[in-house]
Design a protein around this motif. Structure first.
Motif, PDB file in Angstrom:
ATOM      1  N   SER A  19       0.858  -1.184   0.000  1.00  0.00           N
ATOM      2  CA  SER A  19       0.000   0.000   0.000  1.00  0.00           C
ATOM      3  C   SER A  19       0.895   1.236   0.000  1.00  0.00           C
ATOM      4  O   SER A  19       1.824   1.321   0.800  1.00  0.00           O
ATOM      5  CB  SER A  19      -0.891   0.020   1.247  1.00  0.00           C
ATOM      6  N   PRO A  20       0.646   2.194  -0.881  1.00  0.00           N
ATOM      7  CA  PRO A  20       1.480   3.396  -0.920  1.00  0.00           C
ATOM      8  C   PRO A  20       1.567   4.072   0.443  1.00  0.00           C
ATOM      9  O   PRO A  20       0.548   4.404   1.048  1.00  0.00           O
ATOM     10  CB  PRO A  20       0.761   4.297  -1.937  1.00  0.00           C
ATOM     11  N   GLY A  21       2.789   4.215   0.947  1.00  0.00           N
ATOM     12  CA  GLY A  21       2.994   4.867   2.233  1.00  0.00           C
ATOM     13  C   GLY A  21       2.996   3.939   3.426  1.00  0.00           C
ATOM     14  O   GLY A  21       3.214   4.375   4.557  1.00  0.00           O
ATOM     15  N   ALA A  22       2.772   2.638   3.208  1.00  0.00           N
ATOM     16  CA  ALA A  22       2.643   1.697   4.327  1.00  0.00           C
ATOM     17  C   ALA A  22       3.934   0.939   4.625  1.00  0.00           C
ATOM     18  O   ALA A  22       3.910  -0.050   5.348  1.00  0.00           O
ATOM     19  CB  ALA A  22       1.523   0.695   4.049  1.00  0.00           C
ATOM     20  N   THR A  23       5.051   1.381   4.086  1.00  0.00           N
ATOM     21  CA  THR A  23       6.320   0.686   4.302  1.00  0.00           C
ATOM     22  C   THR A  23       6.661   0.622   5.791  1.00  0.00           C
ATOM     23  O   THR A  23       6.525   1.605   6.510  1.00  0.00           O
ATOM     24  CB  THR A  23       7.453   1.401   3.552  1.00  0.00           C
ATOM     25  N   MET A  24       7.092  -0.550   6.233  1.00  0.00           N
ATOM     26  CA  MET A  24       7.454  -0.764   7.637  1.00  0.00           C
ATOM     27  C   MET A  24       8.966  -0.922   7.774  1.00  0.00           C
ATOM     28  O   MET A  24       9.640  -1.372   6.850  1.00  0.00           O
ATOM     29  CB  MET A  24       6.758  -2.008   8.182  1.00  0.00           C
ATOM     30  N   THR A  25       9.467  -0.590   8.942  1.00  0.00           N
ATOM     31  CA  THR A  25      10.890  -0.787   9.211  1.00  0.00           C
ATOM     32  C   THR A  25      11.166  -2.264   9.468  1.00  0.00           C
ATOM     33  O   THR A  25      10.244  -3.063   9.681  1.00  0.00           O
ATOM     34  CB  THR A  25      11.338   0.020  10.436  1.00  0.00           C
ATOM     35  N   SER A 277       1.981   0.998  10.087  1.00  0.00           N
ATOM     36  CA  SER A 277       1.764   1.234   8.660  1.00  0.00           C
ATOM     37  C   SER A 277       1.362   2.673   8.373  1.00  0.00           C
ATOM     38  O   SER A 277       1.499   3.152   7.245  1.00  0.00           O
ATOM     39  CB  SER A 277       0.673   0.294   8.122  1.00  0.00           C
ATOM     40  N   GLY A 278       0.858   3.350   9.404  1.00  0.00           N
ATOM     41  CA  GLY A 278       0.370   4.710   9.197  1.00  0.00           C
ATOM     42  C   GLY A 278      -1.011   4.754   8.577  1.00  0.00           C
ATOM     43  O   GLY A 278      -1.480   5.812   8.165  1.00  0.00           O
ATOM     44  N   PHE A 279      -1.685   3.606   8.500  1.00  0.00           N
ATOM     45  CA  PHE A 279      -3.027   3.537   7.946  1.00  0.00           C
ATOM     46  C   PHE A 279      -4.030   3.337   9.082  1.00  0.00           C
ATOM     47  O   PHE A 279      -4.244   2.210   9.535  1.00  0.00           O
ATOM     48  CB  PHE A 279      -3.155   2.370   6.955  1.00  0.00           C
TER      49      PHE A 279
END
Length: 521
Positions: A19-25, A277-279
């Motif tokens: 998902s755009p912007g959902a990149t995790m460390t 995820s920021g979602f």
């Protein structure tokens, strides 16, 4: 595998992270994988190893750490992808290679392969994967838009080449539930060797039917569902894990299938995935949304107070919540208000309730949410009780800048006695709040900190709003000052005073969640 057992294949760390912007460390992926493993997920698709060095490292470490789940990596239909995937998952106690290729006319046109050329490529790559790993999953991407005869042909090739799971993706969320069930059923009946493999379903939510399509596929004979936490995924997302497992649990009468998921851990992992995820989870999302077990309507609240099954088909405790929420608002009725007053420790007669209810309605028309401290204020305003604050700010001094951590010295009057504390923090507000907590230790959790300017210019008056939660009780505080840090301290102390109102009512050391007006009589 038992015929009524449905395998849960979680792809939050692969499809969800796309998902755009959902990149995790790296560490966040390890944390989520551990939670999935602990919750009872059968298969974790940990990532796409060839996509990056970071993805490879995360999949490799997840494979090494896994205690229960089978760890899977994704690979395109080429030897390099498959080899890299195997290097990442091979150290897992239970592993899987998942390889795929787009089989619909639209997807065949991208690599410009004929049907025969693609068929040969499928045989070559699936065979290679099976020579490395005993557990191989193969997916014809965009299967639901692939010609029927060709879909049957390539599935038969994949099975003969050694695939142990055949996944049927509805890649663009185009299918309807009746089609989903019929497609799986016909494939199992038609393709030679279908009885020797597990059929899986991977549904996207472009038309809002992902969960329905997945459950329909199970009705058609699929025994693996691919899903993600909170439905995270490409475009509109995927089938949501929590929706699937709770649907199977609640409607076991018409869907007699089971999973190994511990549903009491759903809410914790849902919230954690939302955070990393920021979602954020939409308020009205099934099972895990903020409003999934909240009732504001007076009719609904009255029914819930008499019998929870009136408006709830599952227990909030089953998904890891402490209980039902009856938020008060303009649609609430007297029954819910009386119940809230009892929770807050107030015994009121019918006439007093009538008076409070009128003022409550007036307040609810002006506010979106009415919190516990608002209710307390309504009662106290009508009773003439003393509203002297136990905690008062006397003075404060803050030092901050680029040279090091901020330092705040706060002097307060606590129950008539002056107390001073000095604390360091990550900025002036953090240092101030820590000093206040040192003076008045508490377990209140900061839910909201918001600053807004009342006027323009550098001398603008700032209005600070603070929302605290302690033992299920929510209290808000607000203050305005040209000094933002002073306004922050006063708003925080204001909220603490409102929390103390309830503590004073029930007594020290008592669990306020367990106290009713009967205990105070």
């Amino acid at each position: 595998m038992s015929d009524n057992r449905v395998v849960i294949f979680d792809t939050t760390l692969r499809d969800g992270e796309q998902s755009p912007g959902a990149t995790m460390t790296h560490d966040e992926k390890l944390e989520i994988a551990e939670m999935l493993d602990d919750m009872g997920v059968d298969i974790i698709e940990a990532g796409f190893p060839i996509a990056s060095e970071g993805d490879f490292a995360a999949v490799s470490e997840i494979a090494t750490r896994a205690k229960n789940s089978r760890i899977c990596g994704l690979a395109r239909a080429n030897i390099a992808d498959i080899d890299r995937c195997w290097e990442a998952v091979k150290h897992a106690e239970k592993n899987r290679i998942h390889t795929f290729i787009g089989t619909s006319p639209l997807h065949r046109a991208i690599p410009n392969l004929t049907m025969d050329e693609m068929a040969d490529k499928i045989h070559e790559t699936v065979s290679h994967a099976r020579n490395l790993c005993e557990n191989v999953q193969w997916s014809p991407m965009d299967a639901t838009r692939t010609e029927w005869d060709y879909l049957c042909r390539v599935i038969e090739i994949a099975i003969k080449a050694g695939a142990t799971t055949i996944n049927i993706p509805d890649t663009v969320g185009y299918t309807a539930p009746m089609e989903s069930a019929d497609l799986i059923k016909k494939l199992i009946e038609t393709v030679p060797g279908a009885d020797d493999v597990i059929f899986a379903t991977h549904c996207h939510n472009d038309l809002g039917m992902a969960t329905a399509n997945s459950l329909a596929a199970v009705a058609g004979g699929a025994r693996q569902i691919e899903c993600t936490i909170n439905g995270l995924g490409e475009r509109a997302g995927n089938t949501a894990l929590e929706e699937v497992v709770m649907a199977l649990k609640v409607r076991n009468d018409i869907m007699p299938w089971t999973t190994g998921i511990d549903t009491t851990k759903l809410m914790n992992i849902s919230r954690r995935v939302a955070t990393v995820s920021g979602f954020p989870v939409q308020f009205n999302k099934a099972i895990v949304g903020k409003n999934a077990f909240a009732h504001e309507s007076g009719i609904h609240q009255d029914g819930m107070l008499k019998n929870k099954e009136t408006f709830e088909i599952m227990r909030p405790e089953d998904v890891g919540l402490s209980g039902t929420s009856l938020p008060l608002g303009k649609h609430s009725g007297r029954a819910a208000l009386r119940d809230k007053l009892e929770q807050l420790g107030f015994e009121v007669g019918d006439n007093q309730l009538k008076d409070i209810f009128v003022r409550f309605k007036e307040l609810a028309d002006r506010k979106k949410e009415v919190f516990d401290d608002d209710i307390v204020a309504l009662v106290r305003a009508g009773s003439g009780e003393d509203e002297d604050d136990r905690l008062q700010l006397v003075s404060m001094k803050v030092v901050c800048g680029t040279g090091g951590p901020a330092e705040a010295t706060v002097e307060m009057e606590v129950d008539g006695k002056d107390v001073t504390a000095t604390s360091e923090g990550d900025g002036p507000v953090d240092a101030t709040f820590k000093a206040i907590r040192e003076i008045h230790p508490n377990t209140a959790r900061l839910q909201l900190y918001q600053v807004s300017a009342v006027t323009e210019g550098t001398d603008a008056q700032a209005t600070v709003s603070v929302r605290l939660e302690e033992d299920g009780v929510i209290a808000t505080g607000q203050s305005a000052n040209t000094d933002t840090v002073v306004a922050s301290a006063k708003a925080y102390i204001h909220a603490l005073n409102r929390l103390l109102v309830r503590r004073d009512k029930v007594g020290e050391g008592v669990d306020t969640k367990e106290v009713s007006y009967k205990d105070l009589a």
